[in-house]
Design an enzyme around this catalytic site. Sequence first.
Site, PDB file in Angstrom:
ATOM      1  CE1 TYR A  85      24.588  34.306 101.553  1.00 50.52           C
ATOM      2  CE2 TYR A  85      26.995  34.369 101.491  1.00 50.52           C
ATOM      3  CZ  TYR A  85      25.775  34.449 100.841  1.00 50.52           C
ATOM      4  OH  TYR A  85      25.736  34.644  99.483  1.00 50.52           O
TER       5      TYR A  85
ATOM      6  CD  GLU B 184      22.389  33.976  98.748  1.00 53.58           C
ATOM      7  OE1 GLU B 184      23.164  34.937  98.725  1.00 53.58           O
ATOM      8  OE2 GLU B 184      21.166  34.086  98.507  1.00 53.58           O
TER       9      GLU B 184
END
Length: 399
Positions: free
Chosen positions: A117, A206
Amino acid sequence: MKIHEFQAKELFRQAGVAVLEGFVAKTAQEAGQAYDKLGGEVAVIKAQIHAGGRGKGTFKENPSQHGVQLVRSREEVVAAAEAMLGNTLVTIQTGPEGKVVNQVFVEAGCDIDRELYLGIVMDRGDDKRPVMMASNEGGVEIEKVAAETPEKIFKEHFDPSVGIESFQVRTFCKKLGIEGPAVRSMDKFMKTLSKVFVEKDCAIAEINPLVLTKDGQVIALDAKMSFDENAMYRHPELVEYRDLSEEDPSEIKANEAGLSFVNLDGNIGCLVNGAGLAMSTMDIIKLHGGEPANFLDVGGGANVDQVTEAFNIILEDKNVKAVLVNIFGGIMQCTTIANAILEAYEKVGFNIPLVVRLEGTEVEEGRKLLSESKVDIISAEGLTNAAKKVVEAAGALTV
């Protein structure tokens, strides 16, 4: 302002952030053509909506179908596109109402070794700088990771004029267990992403998952970007990415009228001047047992037309059972609000209780206008008194 994954990847590609080849499609036929362009091998088809959790999300019309699917033939990609397009995808972020899928993204497959991530947001706490976050928990709901195992999320703040620096990248790599050629790839990737975040005035950038390939390359397998709407005057090229079909119609109307408006889930409409006062109004409504239906700030210089439109927007919400007008007149005159209330009544009428609290500039004149009118208004003295009255009125109507 939010944009779709395929649009974010277009911006990534332009900036030099590594992404896979892919094509957007609005019909099943276009999805098949996109698959052909990719060479007819393993591909992924992804529903394009402004919400995360698509991989685990399901369609109302067919719960066995998910918003992200692996396909290995032209027939599979066409069938998947037909199951997605025009149907409603429900994810953890859309809520039970879901979002209708109007387009899909067909992307090349990838030889994945690890999923990570990576994200950047503004730290609005004490640091007041962008913060890059990374975790080994890629491909899962990062909100759940943050709530249950926050120690698995590593953070590095950076100076926006410099971007993330090599020593910080090495710190990330050590914590993530990244070694060898992948460190060099990660250095380039993180630096480029931090540059994009600053240059495009992002609110969030993101990637979940960010993947490491077996040959040590770093690739953005997903992409989520949103931007500071107050900075859009600097980025006319980004405004073109706006997808109005993904936005709340009431919020679009409010924006066009120059109003600050956010739809909420309650049943008490709020019309207030000033963001701070609007927040306080919502808080005190909740304190006394009510639920605000919206945040609406008409600002300090709103005119009668804007305030009338504000009433129209509030009253279009069928969940609203009562309205609280809370005005503290400074630049905004109480007579302007009073005239707007009377004009709105003439145009759309009020079939629900209306509580009005006026203070400040021309308050006596404003109160007189309302008291001498034929409009059924519940007057309130002070914010606490107003909140109690509107909660009581909404409750009585609900029952």
